[in-house]
Structures are given as structure tokens and as C-alpha cells.
Design a protein around this motif. Structure first.
Motif, PDB file in Angstrom:
ATOM      1  N   SER A  69       0.794  -1.283  -0.142  1.00 61.78           N
ATOM      2  CA  SER A  69      -0.074  -0.104  -0.107  1.00 61.78           C
ATOM      3  C   SER A  69       1.024   1.167   0.039  1.00 61.78           C
ATOM      4  N   PHE A  70       0.638   1.935  -0.764  1.00 65.47           N
ATOM      5  CA  PHE A  70       1.547   3.357  -1.170  1.00 65.47           C
ATOM      6  C   PHE A  70       1.202   4.330   0.270  1.00 65.47           C
ATOM      7  N   CYS A  71      -0.052   4.317   0.840  1.00 66.06           N
ATOM      8  CA  CYS A  71      -0.291   5.112   1.936  1.00 66.06           C
ATOM      9  C   CYS A  71       0.257   4.573   3.073  1.00 66.06           C
ATOM     10  N   LYS A  72       0.199   3.214   3.319  1.00 66.27           N
ATOM     11  CA  LYS A  72       1.151   2.655   4.527  1.00 66.27           C
ATOM     12  C   LYS A  72       2.573   2.857   4.287  1.00 66.27           C
ATOM     13  N   SER A  73       3.008   2.912   3.366  1.00 65.27           N
ATOM     14  CA  SER A  73       4.642   2.882   3.010  1.00 65.27           C
ATOM     15  C   SER A  73       4.915   4.495   3.211  1.00 65.27           C
ATOM     16  N   VAL A  74       4.073   5.201   3.163  1.00 61.62           N
ATOM     17  CA  VAL A  74       4.554   6.598   3.239  1.00 61.62           C
ATOM     18  C   VAL A  74       4.234   6.926   4.848  1.00 61.62           C
ATOM     19  N   VAL A  75       3.352   6.194   5.507  1.00 64.92           N
ATOM     20  CA  VAL A  75       3.485   6.271   7.104  1.00 64.92           C
ATOM     21  C   VAL A  75       4.513   5.525   7.623  1.00 64.92           C
ATOM     22  N   PHE A  76       4.865   4.526   7.209  1.00 63.29           N
ATOM     23  CA  PHE A  76       5.878   3.749   7.837  1.00 63.29           C
ATOM     24  C   PHE A  76       7.322   4.502   7.483  1.00 63.29           C
ATOM     25  N   ALA A  77       7.410   5.092   6.483  1.00 62.64           N
ATOM     26  CA  ALA A  77       8.642   5.718   5.893  1.00 62.64           C
ATOM     27  C   ALA A  77       8.881   7.196   6.807  1.00 62.64           C
ATOM     28  N   SER A  78       7.660   7.606   7.094  1.00 62.29           N
ATOM     29  CA  SER A  78       7.651   8.876   7.912  1.00 62.29           C
ATOM     30  C   SER A  78       8.016   8.575   9.166  1.00 62.29           C
ATOM     31  N   ALA A  79       7.406   7.556   9.938  1.00 65.07           N
ATOM     32  CA  ALA A  79       7.663   7.142  11.168  1.00 65.07           C
ATOM     33  C   ALA A  79       8.936   6.757  11.382  1.00 65.07           C
ATOM     34  N   SER A  80       9.642   5.941  10.521  1.00 63.48           N
ATOM     35  CA  SER A  80      10.938   5.694  10.732  1.00 63.48           C
ATOM     36  C   SER A  80      12.170   6.710  10.684  1.00 63.48           C
ATOM     37  N   ILE A  81      11.845   7.701   9.530  1.00 64.04           N
ATOM     38  CA  ILE A  81      12.682   8.868   9.573  1.00 64.04           C
ATOM     39  C   ILE A  81      12.558   9.771  10.775  1.00 64.04           C
ATOM     40  N   GLY A  82      11.211  10.042  11.119  1.00 65.85           N
ATOM     41  CA  GLY A  82      10.848  10.796  12.079  1.00 65.85           C
ATOM     42  C   GLY A  82      11.623  10.259  13.544  1.00 65.85           C
ATOM     43  N   LEU A  83      11.533   9.045  13.911  1.00 66.65           N
ATOM     44  CA  LEU A  83      11.883   8.612  14.798  1.00 66.65           C
ATOM     45  C   LEU A  83      13.783   8.511  15.008  1.00 66.65           C
ATOM     46  N   GLN A  84      14.247   8.455  13.822  1.00 65.42           N
ATOM     47  CA  GLN A  84      15.661   8.349  13.720  1.00 65.42           C
ATOM     48  C   GLN A  84      16.265  10.035  14.278  1.00 65.42           C
ATOM     49  N   THR A  85      15.399  10.740  14.258  1.00 65.82           N
ATOM     50  CA  THR A  85      15.732  12.402  14.543  1.00 65.82           C
ATOM     51  C   THR A  85      15.991  12.358  16.141  1.00 65.82           C
ATOM     52  N   PHE A  86      15.500  11.147  16.875  1.00 61.76           N
ATOM     53  CA  PHE A  86      15.766  11.078  18.156  1.00 61.76           C
ATOM     54  C   PHE A  86      17.183  11.035  18.754  1.00 61.76           C
ATOM     55  N   ASN A  87      17.855  10.163  17.462  1.00 62.99           N
ATOM     56  CA  ASN A  87      19.350  10.262  17.851  1.00 62.99           C
ATOM     57  C   ASN A  87      20.314  11.348  18.078  1.00 62.99           C
TER      58      ASN A  87
END
Length: 437
Positions: A335-353
Motif C-alpha cells: 500500500s502506498f499510503c502505508k509505505s508513506v506512513v512507515f517511512a515517515s515514522a522511521s525517519i521521524g524517530l531517527q531524529t531522536f538520535n
């Protein structure tokens, strides 16, 4: 006088060197923009990779070579950048390198057309850009460790670090439009030109010509400066906490570099009818507030009395652990929508580094934070070279993107486990015993 020389030196140096609040605000905004432009130049090739591959006839392995070549140069100047930042001032190192990488980025399309050896010329251009950008974050770490109060360091670093998402966002949004209308060279002209304008602004309003001439003179003379920085290197690298920090930085940098290099191609090939600006913009739009929130949360928890190392480890659980879970999910959805959500969550959480390992290096060795960050980021860049190439190889040989996302998760999990086991926040660059943090 003899019992407390390190403390005295630190206090006196801090009072002289630290920015006032208005200065800190001006520099934070300027460095945020500088970090953004650094990433505009860095992600120009990943955003344009599909179009360039079509123009020049590259396959996945050849595209992987060009995408990873940036890190070949990037890993070579990390330690140099940190050392220069500690010695002549991080702001001068940043300005001098930005003027060079801005020019090379703007000239890249012209360089690529010089002969039919497009692969060689583009690889050379990216190695050179990597060499020049490699000094940026170690010099930035050195600058902030010297100029920003300890209680505000996580938020300041996160705010400046948010420029990485801002730059990727601008290149993803504006770059996608330019790519469709004017072709891939326009993306390089824009990012390179804006960097040169930023250099002119910093030179005119924030740094005196005298400072830059002095810095250049120091470089010519081979770094013979008066500042004395005696650091017990043998003691430093005998500490498990230092190696834990290096391992975590290696993992976070490698995971981010793999995603940064291959995500645009993943979306373009998996969802060919989707709009480029959506997948090039939304993840980074989420990452900017996530990065600022992580910095605020980190400083708040420490001010509330939580142990520094507990907060740093919590940030890494989010930045390496939870982010890798969402990266894995990307390989298991159509799913394109789910992929965008997962990519956003992964990249967003990486900023906690930024509020975890990046600041932990300053906890461990504030007197030589630039150098130590350079060592850690060199390890990350080397891993990035291998990771981006290996990612391309796995995609090409397996025909599946799942293998690449599994690689990201494996690298992140390894770094997290080491940091949770051995990570500390006690100073290791001074000989006296320190208070347990």
C-alpha cells in the motif's frame, strides 16, 4: 591552584566563549539553514538517481556506486573536521567547506557532461563533495560543545539537526518539481547556488574577515595554534562507554544513509504512478517537529532529575529500536499510503538520535567533542559506504526491497544493544573522578 586545573580552565573558558542568548538564537537559525543546505546538496543525487540512470544508462549496481561514492569522501575528513573545529573554531571550518561544496554542487551537471565517462565523473564529483561535507558535523559538534550551555545543548543540537530534514524536504519538494519541468541539472544548480548565498550571508554578518584570514593562516602554517588541549587518548579509547558511543553513532549513521540513498528509488519503482513530491516530502515534514520535540523532551527530562544516561538510552531506543521496526514494515506492505506512513515514522524517530548519541559524545568528552564525533562519524560513514553498496547488491540479486530494509533493522539493532549495555554519560576526558550522571 594545582588540584582543580581542569575545572578552572573549563569554567573560565566557558564564560569567555559561550554565546549570549541573542547570539545563540542567531547562530542556531543560521546553522539550521546551513545544515539544510548541506542536505540539499547531499540528497540531490538520490532524488535525481532514477532520471540520471535513464540518461546515462546505469543499472542498480552502477547507481549504487554513485550513491555510495559520497561516503567514500565523507568518511576521510570526519576526524580532520573535528580536530580543526577544536583548534581554529567550528564556525570557520563550516564556512570554508560550505563555499567549496556549494561551488562543486552547482558545477556538477557541467562536470558530468565533460566526457562520455559519466559514471567516473559523477563518482569523482560525489567523492569531492563528501570530502568537503565530512568536516561539517564534527566541526558543528565542536562549536556547540564550546558555545552552548550544557542545559540547552540537546535542544540546540536538535534544532540545528532539524536542518537535515528541512534540506531533504526542500530538495524532495522543490527538487521533484524542478526534476519534472527542467530536468535533473536544475536540482544541482539550485542547491549549489543557495549554499553560496548562505556563505555570503555568514561572511558578511556573523564572521569577521579578520577571523577567516587568521583561520586560513593557521591552516597554511599547519595548525600551530596557542590553544593547549591535552587529552588522555589512551585512557579515552580504553573506556567501553566511548566504544558504545562509536557503535551507536555508526549504526544510526549507516541506517540513515541507506534509507536516504534508496528510499526515493524504492517509492519510484514500487509505486510508479505516485507523485514524487509526496514520498520525497512527507517523511521529512514529520521529521522536523519530531527532532525538535526530542530535543525539548531530552532537556526537560534531565531538568526534572532523570539520570542523563537514562535519558540518552531512552532516546536511542526510539531512534534506533522503534525506527527500525517501521523500516522493516516498509518491506512488507504493497500500500502506498502505508509505505508513506512507515517511512515517515522511521525517519521521524531517527531524529531522536540527535538527543541521544550525538549529545552523549559531548557528555563523554566536551574538551575534544569534535575529534571524538569525527572518529564516530568516520565509522558511520565507512559503514554507510558498505551499507549503501550492499543495499544495492541485495536489491539487484534478490529482486526484493525487503532485504534492504532488513539490513537497516539489523544494523540499528546491533548498535542499540551495544549502547544499552555499555553506554555511560560520565566524563572520560579528565583524570579526576567524576560525579555519577
Amino acid at each position: 591552584m594545582q588540584p582543580l586545573p581542569p575545572e578552572e580552565a573549563r569554567r573560565d573558558g566557558a564564560e569567555d566563549a559561550q554565546w549570549s542568548r541573542p547570539e545563540c538564537q542567531a547562530w542556531t537559525g543560521t546553522l539550521l539553514l546551513g545544515t539544510g543546505l548541506l542536505y540539499c546538496a547531499r540528497v540531490s543525487v538520490p532524488v535525481c538517481a532514477v532520471s540520471m540512470s535513464q540518461d546515462f544508462g546505469w543499472n542498480k549496481k552502477e547507481a549504487g556506486v554513485v550513491l555510495s561514492s559520497f561516503f567514500w569522501g565523507y568518511c576521510l575528513t570526519q576526524v580532520v573536521g573535528g580536530h580543526l573545529g577544536d583548534r581554529i573554531g567550528g564556525e570557520k571550518v563550516i564556512l570554508l567547506s560550505a563555499s567549496a561544496w556549494g561551488f562543486i554542487t552547482a558545477a556538477t551537471p557541467l562536470l558530468a557532461r565533460l566526457s562520455s565517462a559519466h559514471l567516473v565523473l559523477m563518482t569523482f564529483s560525489r567523492i569531492l563533495t563528501g570530502l568537503l561535507q565530512g568536516v561539517y558535523f564534527p566541526a558543528l559538534t565542536s562549536l556547540l560543545s564550546q558555545k552552548v550551555r550544557e542545559s540547552e545543548r540537546a535542544f540546540t543540537y536538535s534544532a540545528v539537526g532539524a536542518g537535515s530534514q528541512f534540506g531533504t524536504l526542500v530538495t524532495g519538494a522543490v527538487g521533484s518539481l524542478l526534476l519534472d519541468r527542467y530536468g535533473w541539472p536544475s536540482v544541482f544548480y539550485l542547491s549549489g547556488g543557495l549554499t553560496l548565498l548562505w556563505v555570503c550571508y555568514v561572511h558578511r554578518y556573523l564572521l569577521s574577515e579578520k577571523d577567516l584570514i587568521l583561520a586560513l593562516g593557521v591552516l597554511v602554517r599547519g595548525l600551530r595554534v596557542s590553544r593547549r588541549t591535552k587529552v588522555p587518548w589512551r585512557q579515552l579509547f580504553r573506556k567501553p562507554s566511548v566504544w558504545a558511543a562509536i557503535s551507536a553513532q555508526l549504526s544510526s549513521a549507516c541506517a540513515l544513509f541507506i534509507l536516504l540513498s534508496w528510499l526515493p528509488t524504492f517509492f519510484k519503482e514500487t509505486f510508479p504512478s505516485s507523485k514524487g513530491w509526496v514520498f520525497n516530502v512527507v517523511p521529512w515534514l514529520v521529521a522536523i517537529p519530531a527532532g525538535l520535540f526530542s530535543g525539548f523532551l531530552s532537556d526537560h527530562l534531565i531538568n526534572q532529575g532523570y539520570r542523563t544516561i537514562t535519558v540518552r538510552k531512552f532516546m536511542q531506543v526510539m531512534g534506533l529500536g522503534l525506527s527500525s521496526v517501521f523500516a522493516l514494515c516498509l518491506g512488507h506492505t504493497s500500500s502506498f499510503c502505508k509505505s508513506v506512513v512507515f517511512a515517515s515514522a522511521s525517519i521521524g524517530l531517527q531524529t531522536f538520535n540527535h538527543s541521544g548519541i550525538s549529545v552523549n559524545i559531548q557528555d563523554l568528552a566536551p574538551s575534544c567533542a569534535g575529534f571524538l564525533f569525527g572518529v564516530a562519524n568516520t565509522a558511520g560513514a565507512l559503514a554507510g559506504v558498505v551499507g549503501v553498496c550492499l543495499g544495492g547488491y541485495l536489491i539487484e540479486t534478490t529482486g526484493s526491497w525487503t532485504s534492504m530494509f532488513s539490513l537497516v533493522a539489523a544494523v540499528s539493532s546491533l548498535g542499540l544493544c551495544i549502547f544499552l549495555l555499555f553506554g555511560e554519560a560520565q566524563r572520560v576526558d579528565l583524570s579526576p573522578t567524576h560525579e555519577d550522571l
